[in-house]
Scaffold this active site. Structure first.
Site, PDB file in Angstrom:
ATOM      1  CG  ASN A  30      24.931  41.675  45.564  1.00 31.94           C
ATOM      2  OD1 ASN A  30      24.544  40.778  46.290  1.00 31.94           O
ATOM      3  ND2 ASN A  30      24.886  41.601  44.249  1.00 31.94           N
ATOM      4  CG  ASP A  73      23.837  34.755  44.967  1.00 32.28           C
ATOM      5  OD1 ASP A  73      23.724  35.649  44.099  1.00 32.28           O
ATOM      6  OD2 ASP A  73      24.861  34.060  45.109  1.00 32.28           O
ATOM      7  CD  GLU A 123      20.777  44.237  38.941  1.00 29.21           C
ATOM      8  OE1 GLU A 123      21.075  45.439  38.887  1.00 29.21           O
ATOM      9  OE2 GLU A 123      21.602  43.322  38.732  1.00 29.21           O
TER      10      GLU A 123
END
Length: 387
Positions: A269, A278, A304
């Site tokens: 990320n 995403d 996650e």
């Protein structure tokens, strides 16, 4: 003494009025939900049937031939709409050819016994038996509902009863010597009995369809509440509810749970952006859906973190399933991240021990998952086994 004409008229209007009310109820439900188009078909079917009955009751148009053809056309359209609506609710539909054949099978004989060989009784049999056969055909295509949810089973048998009522009522109540024109027929006790029976059966049918529609909409709301919007998997609430239900019904069957976590997801990320993260979550969710069996339960239970409940699988079968998913993910390339960045996941597996709660089973799988991460990630560990 027979009822006065005004009484005939008022009683005959009961059925159309009830179905017109149901038509507006269905329209309101569609406006509220808006995602199930078969609700519109139910609304249109009730309204068109109500209109056809009113045209016959009020003798408009006054010309007998015009009134007969128009009302028969509307009745047939109503039956096709309601049949198509019920089928669409089951992800089926009437083909264009089937609808054309239904129209021809009802309208052509009606025309023949109106203009070529006039017979009021023949037309009565054609309309009623035609509607009955259409509903029987719909029931034949929906026979799998007999082993479905309660509302589906109940609706199915209401459809069957509604179909047979056309045959039974017609043959049991029609007078072979019925004479006179359409107007005298419309003032007969037979016509009044027909209207009352259709009002009762029509109301039961419409009420059952309304209940089934409401049940479908509540089911949609429940699924939306229990679904993760990004991955379309179950969210934690939905996973716990459905997985817990599977565990309760396990009996002597083995059940195993897999806990998995995408490796170094925070780094992914931070490096490539939350959009890339995403996208990885979404594609991993799709991978899990494509790998699962029909009775498996899969959910995204954290950022996650994912959980998979495998019914009928012992710990070794679950480990093999996890290894297959791990290898598939390792070999997957994501458009949102460079090819040089390999996305992997770690897995922990635990077998259900009756009567432990889901939280304890999940905790044991998590212990194995954390051990897999500590050992270097991109691997699968089994709870309680020396790795």
């Amino acid at each position: 003494m027979p009822p006065a004409p005004d009484t005939y008229f008022a009683l005959a209007l009961i059925g159309p009025a009830i179905l017109a009310l149901f038509s507006f109820c269905f329209l309101g439900l569609w406006a509220f939900g808006g995602t199930r188009n078969y609700i519109l078909l139910f609304s249109a079917a009730c309204f068109i049937y109500s209109l056809a009955a009113i045209l016959q009751i009020t003798y408009w148009p006054a010309d007998v031939a015009q009134n007969t053809i128009l009302s028969a056309l509307l009745y047939t359209t109503s039956v096709i709409l309601i049949g198509n609506g019920v089928l669409q609710r089951a992800d089926q539909r009437l083909s264009t050819l089937a609808m054309i054949l239904i129209f021809c099978a009802i309208m052509i004989p009606t025309w023949y016994f109106l203009f070529i060989e006039p017979s009021l009784i023949a037309r009565i049999y054609i309309i009623n038996f035609g509607c009955g056969f259409v509903f029987l055909y719909i029931c034949m295509r929906l026979v799998n509902w007999t082993s479905g949810r309660f509302i589906d089973r109940f609706l199915y048998w209401v459809l069957v009863a509604f179909a047979f009522h056309f045959f039974i009522r017609t043959t049991a109540t029609i007078d072979p010597d019925l004479g006179g024109g359409v107007r005298s027929f419309g003032r007969s006790v037979f016509w009044l009995a027909l209207q009352v029976s259709l009002a009762i059966f029509g109301a039961v049918m419409a009420l059952t369809l309304l209940a089934a529609t409401v049940a479908d909409m509540l089911g949609d709301m429940e699924r939306d509440r229990d679904t993760d919007l990004l991955t379309r998997l179950l969210n934690r609430r939905g996973f716990e509810r459905i997985a817990g239900s599977h565990m309760t019904r396990a009996g002597g069957r083995p059940i195993s749970l897999i806990s998995c976590d995408i490796d170094h997801f925070k780094t992914l990320n931070d490096t490539y952006g939350h959009g890339a993260g995403d996208a990885v979550l979404k594609e991993f969710g799709a991978l899990l859906l494509n790998t699962m069996r029909g009775e498996d339960v899969i959910g995204r239970i954290g950022g996650e973190e994912f959980a998979i409940l495998l019914s009928g699988a012992d710990v070794e079968g679950a480990r093999q399933f996890a290894e297959r998913v791990r290898a598939l993910l390792e070999g997957t390339r994501f458009e949102s991240v460079p090819d040089t960045r390999v996305v992997t996941a770690s897995f922990g597996v635990a077998q259900y021990r009756q009567p432990e709660p889901l939280r304890k089973l999940l905790a044991r799988a998590d212990v194995a998952l954390y051990a897999a991460k500590k050992a270097g990630r991109n691997r699968c560990f089994v709870a309680g086994q020396t790795q």
